[in-house]
Design an enzyme around this catalytic site. Structure first.
Site, short mmCIF file in Angstrom:
data_model
loop_
_atom_site.label_atom_id
_atom_site.label_comp_id
_atom_site.label_asym_id
_atom_site.label_seq_id
_atom_site.Cartn_x
_atom_site.Cartn_y
_atom_site.Cartn_z
N TYR A 1 21.89 -6.81 -3.11
CA TYR A 1 21.03 -5.84 -2.43
C TYR A 1 19.55 -6.13 -2.69
O TYR A 1 18.73 -5.22 -2.78
CB TYR A 1 21.42 -4.39 -2.81
N CYS B 1 0.82 -1.21 0.00
CA CYS B 1 0.00 0.00 0.00
C CYS B 1 0.85 1.26 0.00
O CYS B 1 0.85 2.04 0.96
CB CYS B 1 -0.93 -0.03 1.20
C1 LIG Z 1 29.13 -1.66 0.06
C2 LIG Z 1 30.58 -1.78 0.21
C3 LIG Z 1 31.32 -2.55 -0.68
C4 LIG Z 1 30.73 -3.25 -1.87
O1 LIG Z 1 30.22 -2.40 -2.83
P1 LIG Z 1 29.71 -3.03 -4.21
O2 LIG Z 1 29.23 -1.87 -4.97
O3 LIG Z 1 28.62 -3.99 -3.89
O4 LIG Z 1 30.87 -3.70 -4.85
C5 LIG Z 1 32.68 -2.69 -0.44
N1 LIG Z 1 33.27 -2.08 0.61
C6 LIG Z 1 32.59 -1.32 1.48
C7 LIG Z 1 33.30 -0.69 2.62
C8 LIG Z 1 31.23 -1.14 1.32
O5 LIG Z 1 30.55 -0.39 2.18
#
Ligand SMILES: *Cc1c(COP(=O)(O)O)cnc(C)c1O
Length: 421
Positions: free
Chosen positions: A375, A346
């Protein structure tokens, strides 16, 4: 490249028809391809060939233990951002020496857990964190290996919510202040400086921001060495983007990214770590959903699915796009029609795509969201009291449920009503 292809008129995950999984587990669900995960991991291995390196999978992108086990068996380390992730990695069999701990808000309890269980390094993000870690480690009679995450003030040219390398972002210490903070770190008990860390954002579709950041890290390495620090490890973060739609400009290849790493920091003799998440997991997963209704609106048709924003929040949260395709292969030459593709939650935000052209589908048909491995499941919630959807892993012609769908009773039974009510 992934391993989700039409075969005999049906979308397959490797050798398993997606419709067969749907029949077994119900919809919606996530399905991951082992071959795709390993292929992507292998691309980074290849890209860094010749450099001493460790690939620490950013498990916040996809943290099911079956996935962690699969990658760890190939030699992956893990980049964790919470005690929960640390424990999950350990439970999946990842040794502490292959786990790096990132994040701006590590608590003392989290530090203690990691020091007790073994840790490759903490990527420290602030001076208060550095002092807290020194206290915790000293009190335990331990020594915490650290890098300090520097913020290079580089524009990653990605969505504002996932850019982390500009000075206005909460991440790291300003690179201009690094020498001062390293001097403090070297003087603190319970701390051992091993290197430098940088991560400028996610879903980067160009190499230039990496290049700018890594050049700054190379300069800093030399400056810190001249200050007497033994800089022997560079954690270069993650962030390499993936194509979310076929018509997209192709993001850089891991091989070119690897060449860039060698060019910018290869001469320093450091061990290199990278922390890719999305590039390993993103295109290795689908979210599969069923059409509940097709509703004719004014000037538009709504495809109402049984999957919703609580299952896959990226479109609502980051204006992200996922290609949505029918599970039954459309006949060649069939005319594509526009749909607004929505879930049952909703909120108007529960919209996956507007005016998305796809072959005509009907009630009861299955559709698949591509590139939903990263994600996706990890950001799911039970909003609208919709139970978390199951996760399935495919390998060749086998599939296994790697997280079952909770029953409604299980979901509801987690609440407790106080006795005074
Ligand atoms: C989120 C993150 C990643 C991974 O990022 P991607 O875009 O999924 O490769 C790597 N290192 C840190 C510290 C992050 O916060």
């Amino acid at each position: 490249m992934d391993h989700f292809l039409y075969r005999d008129g049906v979308l397959h995950a490797e050798d398993v028809p997606v419709a067969e999984i749907a029949a077994a587990v119900g919809t919606p669900f996530y399905v991951y391809s082992s071959a795709t995960l390993l292929r992507h991991f292998g691309l980074f291995e290849e890209a860094l060939d010749g450099l001493e390196h460790t690939i620490c999978f950013a498990m916040k992108s996809l943290s099911n233990q079956a996935i962690l086990r699969l990658l760890a068996q190939r030699g992956a380390g893990m980049d964790v951002v919470s005690e929960g992730e640390y424990r999950r990695a350990k439970a999946a069999g990842v040794p502490g020496e292959r786990i790096v701990f990132s994040g701006v808000g590590k608590t003392r309890a989290e530090m203690r857990t990691a020091l007790e269980g073994g840790i490759r390094q903490f990527n420290v993000e602030s001076e208060p964190e550095l002092r807290a870690l020194s206290e915790v480690a000293s009190a335990m009679g331990a020594v915490a290996p650290i890098t300090i995450r520097v913020n290079p003030d580089v524009d990653a040219k990605t969505h504002a919510k996932i850019a982390t390398g500009k000075s206005e972002n909460k991440f790291g210490i300003p690179i201009a202040k690094a020498r001062e903070v390293y001097a403090e770190a070297a003087a603190l008990p319970g701390i051992e400086v091993v290197g430098i860390d940088v991560h400028i954002g996610s879903q980067l579709t160009q190499l230039e921001p990496f290049e700018a950041a890594y050049r700054k890290v190379a300069d800093l390495t030399e400056a810190l060495r001249s200050d007497g620090h033994d800089i022997r490890r560079l954690d270069l973060g993650g962030g390499l983007g993936i194509p979310y739609t076929r018509s997209n400009e192709a993001p850089p290849l891991p091989l070119d990214y690897g060449a860039l790493i060698k060019r910018t920091v290869g001469h320093l003799g450091c061990e290199v770590e990278i922390e890719p998440g999305r590039l390993i997991s993103g295109n290795a997963g689908l979210m599969v959903s069923r059409v509940i209704y097709i509703k004719e609106g004014e000037g538009r048709n709504f495809l109402i699915l049984d999957g919703a924003m609580n299952d896959l929040i990226r479109p609502a949260m980051y204006e992200a796009h996922h290609d949505i395709v029918p599970v039954i292969e459309p006949e060649t030459g069939v005319e594509q029609v526009p749909f607004d593709i929505v879930g049952p939650v909703c909120e108007t935000g529960d919209t996956f795509a507007k005016g998305w052209h796809m072959p005509p589908v009907k009630e009861g048909d299955l559709v698949a969201f591509r590139s939903a491995g990263a994600y996706g499941a990890v950001m799911a919630s039970e909003y609208n009291s919709r139970p978390l959807i199951p996760e399935v892993l495919v390998q060749d012609d086998q599939f296994a449920v790697i997280r079952p769908r909770p029953t409604f009773d299980e979901m509801i039974a987690r609440d407790t009503i106080p006795e005074w009510l």
